[in-house]
Scaffold this motif. Structure first.
Motif, PDB file in Angstrom:
ATOM      1  N   LEU A  32       0.667  -1.159  -0.182  1.00 21.00           N
ATOM      2  CA  LEU A  32      -0.191  -0.083   0.107  1.00 21.00           C
ATOM      3  C   LEU A  32       0.674   1.444   0.195  1.00 21.00           C
ATOM      4  CD1 LEU A  32      -2.945  -0.649   2.402  1.00 21.00           C
ATOM      5  CD2 LEU A  32      -3.054  -0.015  -0.079  1.00 21.00           C
ATOM      6  N   ILE A  33       2.268   1.133   0.464  1.00 18.36           N
ATOM      7  CA  ILE A  33       2.986   2.426   0.537  1.00 18.36           C
ATOM      8  C   ILE A  33       4.226   2.352  -0.329  1.00 18.36           C
ATOM      9  CG2 ILE A  33       2.236   2.838   3.199  1.00 18.36           C
ATOM     10  CD1 ILE A  33       4.587   1.365   3.894  1.00 18.36           C
ATOM     11  N   LYS A  34       4.197   1.576  -1.378  1.00 18.76           N
ATOM     12  CA  LYS A  34       5.384   1.567  -2.333  1.00 18.76           C
ATOM     13  C   LYS A  34       5.088   3.005  -3.144  1.00 18.76           C
ATOM     14  CE  LYS A  34       6.014  -3.275  -3.176  1.00 18.76           C
ATOM     15  NZ  LYS A  34       5.783  -4.329  -4.294  1.00 18.76           N
ATOM     16  N   GLY A  35       6.413   3.581  -3.244  1.00 10.25           N
ATOM     17  CA  GLY A  35       6.116   4.973  -3.913  1.00 10.25           C
ATOM     18  C   GLY A  35       6.039   6.136  -2.848  1.00 10.25           C
ATOM     19  N   PHE A  36       5.711   5.835  -1.533  1.00  8.16           N
ATOM     20  CA  PHE A  36       5.675   6.809  -0.661  1.00  8.16           C
ATOM     21  C   PHE A  36       6.912   6.861  -0.051  1.00  8.16           C
ATOM     22  CE2 PHE A  36       1.096   6.243   0.584  1.00  8.16           C
ATOM     23  CZ  PHE A  36       0.712   6.651  -0.393  1.00  8.16           C
ATOM     24  N   SER A  37       7.510   8.202   0.354  1.00  4.25           N
ATOM     25  CA  SER A  37       8.754   8.602   0.937  1.00  4.25           C
ATOM     26  C   SER A  37       8.532   8.170   2.649  1.00  4.25           C
ATOM     27  CB  SER A  37       9.274   9.802   0.816  1.00  4.25           C
ATOM     28  OG  SER A  37       8.231  10.646   1.551  1.00  4.25           O
ATOM     29  N   LYS A  38       9.525   8.009   3.177  1.00  4.34           N
ATOM     30  CA  LYS A  38       9.643   7.889   4.798  1.00  4.34           C
ATOM     31  C   LYS A  38       9.085   9.020   5.564  1.00  4.34           C
ATOM     32  CE  LYS A  38      12.694   6.706   8.711  1.00  4.34           C
ATOM     33  NZ  LYS A  38      14.131   6.468   9.359  1.00  4.34           N
ATOM     34  N   GLU A  39       9.217  10.233   4.807  1.00  6.43           N
ATOM     35  CA  GLU A  39       8.875  11.359   5.343  1.00  6.43           C
ATOM     36  C   GLU A  39       7.263  11.535   5.343  1.00  6.43           C
ATOM     37  OE1 GLU A  39       8.264  15.223   7.159  1.00  6.43           O
ATOM     38  OE2 GLU A  39       9.948  13.803   7.172  1.00  6.43           O
ATOM     39  N   GLU A  40       6.903  11.172   4.084  1.00  2.57           N
ATOM     40  CA  GLU A  40       5.340  10.948   3.974  1.00  2.57           C
ATOM     41  C   GLU A  40       4.741  10.215   4.992  1.00  2.57           C
ATOM     42  OE1 GLU A  40       4.335  11.982  -0.680  1.00  2.57           O
ATOM     43  OE2 GLU A  40       5.446  10.177  -0.281  1.00  2.57           O
ATOM     44  N   ILE A  41       5.282   8.897   5.302  1.00  2.89           N
ATOM     45  CA  ILE A  41       4.553   7.975   5.868  1.00  2.89           C
ATOM     46  C   ILE A  41       4.704   8.271   7.360  1.00  2.89           C
ATOM     47  CG2 ILE A  41       4.657   5.718   6.779  1.00  2.89           C
ATOM     48  CD1 ILE A  41       5.866   5.031   4.039  1.00  2.89           C
TER      49      ILE A  41
ATOM     50  N   SER B 186       5.204  11.393   8.793  1.00  2.00           N
ATOM     51  CA  SER B 186       4.625  12.886   9.179  1.00  2.00           C
ATOM     52  C   SER B 186       3.092  12.781   9.217  1.00  2.00           C
ATOM     53  CB  SER B 186       5.111  13.871   8.074  1.00  2.00           C
ATOM     54  OG  SER B 186       4.584  13.617   7.088  1.00  2.00           O
ATOM     55  N   SER B 187       2.284  11.884   8.022  1.00  2.35           N
ATOM     56  CA  SER B 187       1.105  11.839   7.955  1.00  2.35           C
ATOM     57  C   SER B 187       0.762  10.922   7.050  1.00  2.35           C
ATOM     58  CB  SER B 187       0.300  13.219   7.918  1.00  2.35           C
ATOM     59  OG  SER B 187      -1.205  12.983   7.918  1.00  2.35           O
ATOM     60  N   LEU B 188       0.578   9.927   7.399  1.00  2.00           N
ATOM     61  CA  LEU B 188       0.310   8.498   6.595  1.00  2.00           C
ATOM     62  C   LEU B 188      -1.256   8.623   5.999  1.00  2.00           C
ATOM     63  CD1 LEU B 188       0.697   5.655   5.422  1.00  2.00           C
ATOM     64  CD2 LEU B 188      -0.501   4.770   7.458  1.00  2.00           C
ATOM     65  N   TYR B 189      -2.199   9.110   6.805  1.00  2.00           N
ATOM     66  CA  TYR B 189      -3.619   9.326   6.378  1.00  2.00           C
ATOM     67  C   TYR B 189      -3.737  10.407   5.123  1.00  2.00           C
ATOM     68  CZ  TYR B 189      -5.262   6.852  10.578  1.00  2.00           C
ATOM     69  OH  TYR B 189      -5.436   5.949  11.470  1.00  2.00           O
ATOM     70  N   ARG B 190      -2.798  11.465   5.257  1.00  2.00           N
ATOM     71  CA  ARG B 190      -2.693  12.201   4.193  1.00  2.00           C
ATOM     72  C   ARG B 190      -2.175  11.955   3.184  1.00  2.00           C
ATOM     73  NH1 ARG B 190      -0.384  16.352   6.738  1.00  2.00           N
ATOM     74  NH2 ARG B 190       1.819  15.869   5.819  1.00  2.00           N
ATOM     75  N   ALA B 191      -0.991  11.053   3.174  1.00  2.00           N
ATOM     76  CA  ALA B 191      -0.488  10.676   2.254  1.00  2.00           C
ATOM     77  C   ALA B 191      -1.396   9.631   1.087  1.00  2.00           C
ATOM     78  CB  ALA B 191       0.805   9.880   2.333  1.00  2.00           C
ATOM     79  N   LEU B 192      -1.996   8.774   1.856  1.00  2.00           N
ATOM     80  CA  LEU B 192      -2.898   7.958   1.321  1.00  2.00           C
ATOM     81  C   LEU B 192      -4.108   8.741   0.651  1.00  2.00           C
ATOM     82  CD1 LEU B 192      -3.221   5.200   4.202  1.00  2.00           C
ATOM     83  CD2 LEU B 192      -2.373   4.766   1.956  1.00  2.00           C
ATOM     84  N   GLU B 193      -4.599   9.651   1.285  1.00  2.00           N
ATOM     85  CA  GLU B 193      -5.864  10.181   0.792  1.00  2.00           C
ATOM     86  C   GLU B 193      -5.374  10.919  -0.647  1.00  2.00           C
ATOM     87  OE1 GLU B 193      -7.132  12.344   4.067  1.00  2.00           O
ATOM     88  OE2 GLU B 193      -8.902  11.037   4.528  1.00  2.00           O
ATOM     89  N   GLU B 194      -4.302  11.644  -0.603  1.00  2.00           N
ATOM     90  CA  GLU B 194      -3.742  12.169  -1.812  1.00  2.00           C
ATOM     91  C   GLU B 194      -3.402  11.472  -3.070  1.00  2.00           C
ATOM     92  OE1 GLU B 194      -0.242  14.668  -0.388  1.00  2.00           O
ATOM     93  OE2 GLU B 194      -1.508  16.211   0.532  1.00  2.00           O
ATOM     94  N   SER B 195      -3.345   9.916  -2.576  1.00  2.00           N
ATOM     95  CA  SER B 195      -2.815   9.012  -3.754  1.00  2.00           C
ATOM     96  C   SER B 195      -4.247   8.385  -4.173  1.00  2.00           C
ATOM     97  CB  SER B 195      -1.961   7.957  -3.250  1.00  2.00           C
ATOM     98  OG  SER B 195      -2.561   7.293  -2.093  1.00  2.00           O
ATOM     99  N   GLY B 196      -5.420   8.945  -3.761  1.00  2.00           N
ATOM    100  CA  GLY B 196      -6.742   8.434  -3.929  1.00  2.00           C
ATOM    101  C   GLY B 196      -7.130   7.309  -3.180  1.00  2.00           C
ATOM    102  N   ASN B 197      -6.645   7.025  -1.934  1.00  2.00           N
ATOM    103  CA  ASN B 197      -7.120   6.141  -1.082  1.00  2.00           C
ATOM    104  C   ASN B 197      -8.027   6.613   0.018  1.00  2.00           C
ATOM    105  OD1 ASN B 197      -6.118   3.434  -2.044  1.00  2.00           O
ATOM    106  ND2 ASN B 197      -4.205   4.527  -1.957  1.00  2.00           N
ATOM    107  N   ALA B 198      -9.148   6.593   0.180  1.00  2.00           N
ATOM    108  CA  ALA B 198     -10.151   7.494   0.933  1.00  2.00           C
ATOM    109  C   ALA B 198     -10.115   6.578   2.204  1.00  2.00           C
ATOM    110  CB  ALA B 198     -11.549   7.647   0.527  1.00  2.00           C
ATOM    111  N   ILE B 199      -9.875   7.071   3.519  1.00  2.00           N
ATOM    112  CA  ILE B 199      -9.899   6.626   4.794  1.00  2.00           C
ATOM    113  C   ILE B 199     -11.388   6.240   5.141  1.00  2.00           C
ATOM    114  CG2 ILE B 199      -9.169   6.548   7.046  1.00  2.00           C
ATOM    115  CD1 ILE B 199      -6.893   6.916   5.134  1.00  2.00           C
ATOM    116  N   GLY B 200     -11.418   4.974   5.584  1.00  2.00           N
ATOM    117  CA  GLY B 200     -12.822   4.541   5.770  1.00  2.00           C
ATOM    118  C   GLY B 200     -12.914   4.497   7.613  1.00  2.00           C
ATOM    119  N   HIS B 201     -13.254   3.354   8.042  1.00  2.00           N
ATOM    120  CA  HIS B 201     -13.673   3.386   9.405  1.00  2.00           C
ATOM    121  C   HIS B 201     -12.362   2.734  10.235  1.00  2.00           C
ATOM    122  CE1 HIS B 201     -14.337  -0.706   8.370  1.00  2.00           C
ATOM    123  NE2 HIS B 201     -14.275  -1.103   9.619  1.00  2.00           N
TER     124      HIS B 201
END
Length: 232
Positions: free
Chosen positions: A147-156, A158-173
Protein backbone atom coordinates in the motif's frame (compact mmCIF):
# COMPACT_ATOMS: atom_id res chain seq x y z
CA UNK A 1 12.91 -11.86 4.81
CA UNK A 2 12.87 -13.54 8.24
CA UNK A 3 10.96 -12.07 11.17
CA UNK A 4 12.93 -10.91 14.23
CA UNK A 5 13.43 -13.60 16.89
CA UNK A 6 11.05 -11.91 19.31
CA UNK A 7 8.26 -11.98 16.68
CA UNK A 8 8.89 -15.70 16.11
CA UNK A 9 8.58 -16.29 19.88
CA UNK A 10 5.47 -14.10 19.95
CA UNK A 11 3.94 -16.37 17.29
CA UNK A 12 4.74 -19.56 19.21
CA UNK A 13 3.23 -18.24 22.45
CA UNK A 14 0.15 -16.96 20.62
CA UNK A 15 -0.35 -20.36 18.94
CA UNK A 16 0.02 -22.06 22.34
CA UNK A 17 -2.83 -19.94 23.69
CA UNK A 18 -5.00 -20.51 20.62
CA UNK A 19 -4.50 -24.29 20.76
CA UNK A 20 -5.38 -24.44 24.46
CA UNK A 21 -1.99 -25.02 26.04
CA UNK A 22 -2.78 -21.99 28.22
CA UNK A 23 -6.35 -20.85 28.82
CA UNK A 24 -7.82 -17.47 29.79
CA UNK A 25 -6.64 -16.59 33.29
CA UNK A 26 -3.72 -19.06 33.26
CA UNK A 27 -0.33 -17.88 34.47
CA UNK A 28 2.34 -18.53 31.84
CA UNK A 29 5.88 -19.59 32.84
CA UNK A 30 8.26 -16.92 34.09
CA UNK A 31 10.35 -14.93 31.64
CA UNK A 32 13.44 -16.67 32.99
CA UNK A 33 11.97 -20.11 32.29
CA UNK A 34 10.66 -19.13 28.86
CA UNK A 35 14.04 -17.64 27.94
CA UNK A 36 15.66 -20.99 28.78
CA UNK A 37 12.96 -22.91 26.88
CA UNK A 38 13.44 -20.79 23.73
CA UNK A 39 17.21 -20.52 24.10
CA UNK A 40 17.25 -16.71 23.96
CA UNK A 41 18.22 -13.85 26.23
CA UNK A 42 15.71 -12.57 28.77
CA UNK A 43 15.71 -9.24 26.92
CA UNK A 44 14.55 -10.92 23.69
CA UNK A 45 11.96 -12.98 25.56
CA UNK A 46 10.70 -9.89 27.40
CA UNK A 47 10.25 -8.08 24.08
CA UNK A 48 8.08 -10.94 22.78
CA UNK A 49 5.96 -10.99 25.95
CA UNK A 50 5.62 -7.20 25.96
CA UNK A 51 4.34 -7.31 22.37
CA UNK A 52 1.64 -9.76 23.44
CA UNK A 53 0.77 -7.54 26.41
CA UNK A 54 0.44 -4.52 24.11
CA UNK A 55 -1.90 -6.55 21.89
CA UNK A 56 -4.09 -7.43 24.87
CA UNK A 57 -3.33 -11.16 24.61
CA UNK A 58 -1.35 -11.30 27.87
CA UNK A 59 -1.57 -9.13 30.98
CA UNK A 60 0.92 -8.54 33.76
CA UNK A 61 -0.06 -8.70 37.44
CA UNK A 62 2.51 -6.86 39.57
CA UNK A 63 4.19 -9.24 41.99
CA UNK A 64 2.34 -12.24 40.59
CA UNK A 65 3.36 -12.86 36.98
CA UNK A 66 1.99 -12.78 33.45
CA UNK A 67 -1.39 -14.26 32.57
CA UNK A 68 -3.52 -14.99 29.51
CA UNK A 69 -5.74 -11.90 29.39
CA UNK A 70 -9.43 -11.94 30.17
CA UNK A 71 -11.78 -10.22 27.73
CA UNK A 72 -12.34 -6.56 28.65
CA UNK A 73 -15.60 -4.64 28.62
CA UNK A 74 -15.51 -2.58 25.41
CA UNK A 75 -16.83 0.88 24.60
CA UNK A 76 -17.62 1.58 20.96
CA UNK A 77 -15.97 4.77 19.74
CA UNK A 78 -16.91 6.70 16.61
CA UNK A 79 -14.62 8.36 14.11
CA UNK A 80 -11.11 7.72 12.86
CA UNK A 81 -8.28 8.93 15.07
CA UNK A 82 -5.44 10.71 13.28
CA UNK A 83 -2.88 12.01 15.77
CA UNK A 84 -1.63 14.68 13.37
CA UNK A 85 -5.07 16.14 12.64
CA UNK A 86 -6.21 15.76 16.24
CA UNK A 87 -3.17 17.66 17.50
CA UNK A 88 -3.55 20.42 14.93
CA UNK A 89 -7.22 20.80 15.85
CA UNK A 90 -6.11 21.54 19.41
CA UNK A 91 -3.89 24.35 18.15
CA UNK A 92 -0.70 22.41 18.84
CA UNK A 93 2.20 21.46 16.58
CA UNK A 94 2.53 17.69 15.96
CA UNK A 95 5.89 16.00 15.51
CA UNK A 96 7.40 12.56 15.94
CA UNK A 97 10.68 10.76 16.61
CA UNK A 98 11.09 7.51 14.71
CA UNK A 99 12.82 4.82 16.79
CA UNK A 100 12.50 1.88 14.39
CA UNK A 101 11.45 1.64 10.72
CA UNK A 102 11.82 -1.58 8.74
CA UNK A 103 10.09 -4.00 6.37
CA UNK A 104 9.56 -7.56 7.62
CA UNK A 105 7.23 -10.53 7.45
CA UNK A 106 4.10 -10.00 9.57
CA UNK A 107 3.51 -11.66 12.92
CA UNK A 108 0.47 -13.89 13.38
CA UNK A 109 -1.40 -11.02 15.04
CA UNK A 110 -0.51 -8.65 12.22
CA UNK A 111 -1.66 -11.18 9.61
CA UNK A 112 -4.99 -11.58 11.39
CA UNK A 113 -5.62 -7.86 11.90
CA UNK A 114 -4.59 -6.83 8.37
CA UNK A 115 -5.90 -9.88 6.44
CA UNK A 116 -2.42 -10.85 5.23
CA UNK A 117 -0.54 -14.11 4.78
CA UNK A 118 3.05 -15.26 5.28
CA UNK A 119 3.94 -14.23 1.72
CA UNK A 120 3.14 -10.58 2.39
CA UNK A 121 5.45 -7.98 3.90
CA UNK A 122 4.70 -5.13 6.26
CA UNK A 123 6.32 -1.91 7.33
CA UNK A 124 6.63 -1.90 11.12
CA UNK A 125 7.63 1.37 12.75
CA UNK A 126 7.99 2.55 16.32
CA UNK A 127 7.86 6.23 17.18
CA UNK A 128 7.24 8.75 19.92
CA UNK A 129 4.65 11.37 19.02
CA UNK A 130 4.69 14.89 20.37
CA UNK A 131 2.40 17.91 20.71
CA UNK A 132 4.32 21.18 21.05
CA UNK A 133 7.45 19.10 21.76
CA UNK A 134 5.80 17.35 24.73
CA UNK A 135 5.77 13.52 24.38
CA UNK A 136 2.17 12.32 24.22
CA UNK A 137 2.40 8.68 23.16
CA UNK A 138 4.57 5.78 22.04
CA UNK A 139 3.24 4.05 18.94
CA UNK A 140 3.92 0.81 17.06
CA UNK A 141 2.29 0.90 13.62
CA UNK A 142 2.13 -1.92 11.07
CA UNK A 143 1.19 -1.20 7.44
CA UNK A 144 1.02 -3.57 4.42
CA UNK A 145 4.07 -2.86 2.29
CA UNK A 146 2.21 -2.94 -1.05
CA UNK A 147 0.00 0.00 0.00
CA UNK A 148 2.91 2.36 0.60
CA UNK A 149 5.19 1.60 -2.34
CA UNK A 150 6.23 4.90 -3.83
CA UNK A 151 5.72 6.83 -0.60
CA UNK A 152 8.73 8.46 1.02
CA UNK A 153 9.64 7.78 4.65
CA UNK A 154 8.84 11.42 5.40
CA UNK A 155 5.31 11.09 3.94
CA UNK A 156 4.64 7.96 5.99
CA UNK A 157 6.01 9.22 9.30
CA UNK A 158 4.61 12.76 9.10
CA UNK A 159 1.01 11.87 8.12
CA UNK A 160 0.20 8.48 6.60
CA UNK A 161 -3.50 9.34 6.32
CA UNK A 162 -2.82 12.45 4.27
CA UNK A 163 -0.40 10.57 1.99
CA UNK A 164 -2.97 7.84 1.36
CA UNK A 165 -5.79 10.30 0.65
CA UNK A 166 -3.63 12.33 -1.72
CA UNK A 167 -2.90 9.11 -3.64
CA UNK A 168 -6.63 8.45 -4.03
CA UNK A 169 -7.18 6.07 -1.09
CA UNK A 170 -10.05 7.38 1.04
CA UNK A 171 -9.92 6.54 4.75
CA UNK A 172 -12.84 4.47 5.99
CA UNK A 173 -13.62 3.32 9.52
CA UNK A 174 -11.55 2.29 12.53
CA UNK A 175 -11.97 -0.33 15.24
CA UNK A 176 -10.55 0.91 18.53
CA UNK A 177 -9.98 -0.71 21.91
CA UNK A 178 -8.80 1.29 24.91
CA UNK A 179 -7.52 -0.12 28.20
CA UNK A 180 -5.83 1.39 31.25
CA UNK A 181 -2.34 0.14 32.19
CA UNK A 182 0.69 1.28 34.15
CA UNK A 183 3.77 2.64 32.41
CA UNK A 184 6.68 0.24 32.08
CA UNK A 185 10.20 1.51 32.60
CA UNK A 186 10.75 1.78 28.83
CA UNK A 187 7.51 3.65 28.16
CA UNK A 188 8.08 5.94 31.14
CA UNK A 189 11.48 6.85 29.71
CA UNK A 190 10.04 7.51 26.25
CA UNK A 191 7.19 9.69 27.56
CA UNK A 192 9.19 11.40 30.32
CA UNK A 193 6.91 10.21 33.09
CA UNK A 194 7.39 7.93 36.11
CA UNK A 195 7.30 4.16 35.97
CA UNK A 196 3.86 3.03 37.10
CA UNK A 197 2.11 6.23 36.01
CA UNK A 198 -1.27 5.84 34.31
CA UNK A 199 -1.22 4.93 30.62
CA UNK A 200 -4.09 4.69 28.14
CA UNK A 201 -3.38 1.90 25.67
CA UNK A 202 -5.15 2.08 22.31
CA UNK A 203 -5.26 -0.72 19.76
CA UNK A 204 -6.65 0.42 16.42
CA UNK A 205 -7.31 -1.22 13.07
CA UNK A 206 -8.05 1.33 10.36
CA UNK A 207 -9.55 0.49 6.97
CA UNK A 208 -9.88 2.18 3.61
CA UNK A 209 -13.31 3.08 2.25
CA UNK A 210 -13.45 -0.20 0.35
CA UNK A 211 -13.01 -2.12 3.61
CA UNK A 212 -9.35 -3.16 3.33
CA UNK A 213 -7.51 -2.78 6.65
CA UNK A 214 -4.35 -0.74 6.09
CA UNK A 215 -3.05 0.00 9.57
CA UNK A 216 -2.70 -1.89 12.86
CA UNK A 217 -1.54 0.43 15.62
CA UNK A 218 -0.69 -0.15 19.27
CA UNK A 219 -0.35 3.18 21.08
CA UNK A 220 0.37 4.04 24.70
CA UNK A 221 -0.67 7.55 25.78
CA UNK A 222 0.55 9.41 28.87
CA UNK A 223 -2.67 9.43 30.90
CA UNK A 224 -2.21 12.92 32.29
CA UNK A 225 -1.69 14.44 28.83
CA UNK A 226 -4.39 12.81 26.73
CA UNK A 227 -8.08 11.97 26.98
CA UNK A 228 -10.56 10.28 24.64
CA UNK A 229 -13.79 12.07 23.83
CA UNK A 230 -16.74 9.85 22.94
CA UNK A 231 -19.80 11.17 21.11
CA UNK A 232 -22.89 8.99 20.62
Amino acid sequence: MASPIYIQIHNVIKRSIETGKWSVGDRIPSERQLAVDFGVSRMTLRQAVQTLVEEGILERHVGSGTYVARQKVQEKMSGVTSFTELTKAQGKVPSSKTLSYHVATPSLSEMEKLNLNENNYVLRMERIRYADKTPICFEIATIPEDLIKGFSKEEITSSLYRALEESGNAIGHAQQTVTAVSASEKIADYLEIKRGDAILRLRQITSLKGGRPFEYVRTQYAGERFEFYLEK
